[in-house]
Design an enzyme around this catalytic site. Structure first.
Site, PDB file in Angstrom:
ATOM      1  N   CYS A 165     -10.027  51.617  27.437  1.00 26.31           N
ATOM      2  CA  CYS A 165     -10.051  52.936  27.827  1.00 26.31           C
ATOM      3  C   CYS A 165      -8.992  53.796  27.474  1.00 26.31           C
ATOM      4  O   CYS A 165      -8.931  54.227  26.265  1.00 26.31           O
ATOM      5  CB  CYS A 165     -10.241  52.666  29.392  1.00 26.31           C
ATOM      6  SG  CYS A 165     -10.791  54.187  30.334  1.00 26.31           S
ATOM      7  N   HIS A 223     -14.225  48.309  30.634  1.00 22.91           N
ATOM      8  CA  HIS A 223     -13.251  47.478  31.100  1.00 22.91           C
ATOM      9  C   HIS A 223     -13.540  46.117  31.193  1.00 22.91           C
ATOM     10  O   HIS A 223     -14.028  45.584  32.091  1.00 22.91           O
ATOM     11  CB  HIS A 223     -12.763  48.084  32.493  1.00 22.91           C
ATOM     12  CG  HIS A 223     -12.058  49.322  32.291  1.00 22.91           C
ATOM     13  ND1 HIS A 223     -10.574  49.448  32.325  1.00 22.91           N
ATOM     14  CD2 HIS A 223     -12.519  50.753  32.511  1.00 22.91           C
ATOM     15  CE1 HIS A 223     -10.257  50.841  32.429  1.00 22.91           C
ATOM     16  NE2 HIS A 223     -11.441  51.232  32.505  1.00 22.91           N
ATOM     17  N   GLU A 229     -11.478  43.657  31.596  1.00 21.53           N
ATOM     18  CA  GLU A 229     -10.640  42.959  32.416  1.00 21.53           C
ATOM     19  C   GLU A 229     -11.025  43.092  34.214  1.00 21.53           C
ATOM     20  O   GLU A 229     -10.750  42.279  35.137  1.00 21.53           O
ATOM     21  CB  GLU A 229      -9.242  43.687  32.508  1.00 21.53           C
ATOM     22  CG  GLU A 229      -9.056  44.836  33.245  1.00 21.53           C
ATOM     23  CD  GLU A 229      -9.347  46.101  32.345  1.00 21.53           C
ATOM     24  OE1 GLU A 229      -9.007  47.323  32.858  1.00 21.53           O
ATOM     25  OE2 GLU A 229     -10.336  45.970  31.446  1.00 21.53           O
TER      26      GLU A 229
END
Length: 222
Positions: A86, A194, A196
């Site tokens: 990002c 994302h 994660e």
């Protein structure tokens, strides 16, 4: 397996990233943007999401001048693995480690949603466990995720298999629906979604697990 996670003023995803890599056996270090060195045993550098310097001037435009970025450039030039997620992707583009630029979303709004994506190229350390054209779901959360690159460089991305991911419905107006790319040497990776935030079923998707696990273990072997 050590991971340096870079924190700028305004970074807000460093602890999510730290938690994710710790699940795969990574020893994580939070590195301040004013630092002038990486941990001596560093295998992987990650620039996480957030709003570095409040996104003033332009996303990543100020962060690119931080002392740690000179170190990261040298690390990448020597073949070290670097991942930008990002805002981290935006910073890598501003720093010239990845081609192209991220502009304001075509609808001029912040977009936060679970997003369907398609694997474009798996011939890299990041996506080697996925199948070409496989559809996955990862969260996105950005106002400036509209990836732009000129036609000549776009042709080079395609020819070199540098396009990693594409949106299935292009929520932000990106050229060719591009959601993530890598450099020509395939050791610097950037994406707007994302991974994660997609490592446990309770979060709605586990589709990000293999990305981070792959990269961590390939980086360790370098």
């Amino acid at each position: 397996m050590s991971v340096a996670i870079v924190r700028f003023p305004g970074t807000n995803c460093e602890f999510d990233t730290q938690y994710a890599f710790s699940l795969f056996g990574g020893v994580t270090y939070i590195v301040w943007h004013q630092d002038k060195s990486l941990p001596t045993d560093c295998h992987l550098v990650v620039i996480p999401g957030g709003f570095s310097y409040g996104d003033y001037l332009r996303c990543g435009a100020i962060a690119q001048f931080s002392p740690i970025m000179r170190v990261i450039k040298d690390f990448a030039l020597q073949g070290g693995y670097v991942l930008g997620i990002c805002n981290g992707f935006q910073i890598l583009c501003e720093a010239g480690l990845l081609p192209g630029a991220l502009k304001r979303n075509i609808n001029l709004h912040f977009i936060s949603q679970m997003q369907s994506l398609r694997i474009v190229s798996k011939n890299n350390a990041f996506l080697r466990s996925y199948a070409p054209n496989q559809e996955i779901r990862l969260p996105i959360a950005h106002a400036d995720g509209n990836y732009f690159i000129d036609e000549r460089e776009l042709l080079e991305l395609r020819a070199n298999e540098q396009i990693l991911l594409e949106y299935t419905d292009n929520p932000n107006g990106s050229v060719d629906s591009i959601a993530g790319i890598c450099n020509e040497k395939k050791n610097v990776f950037g994406l707007m979604p994302h991974p994660e935030r997609a490592i446990e079923d309770m979060l709605g998707s586990c589709d990000g697990k293999a990305m981070l696990d792959n990269l961590l273990h390939i980086a360790e072997m370098k």
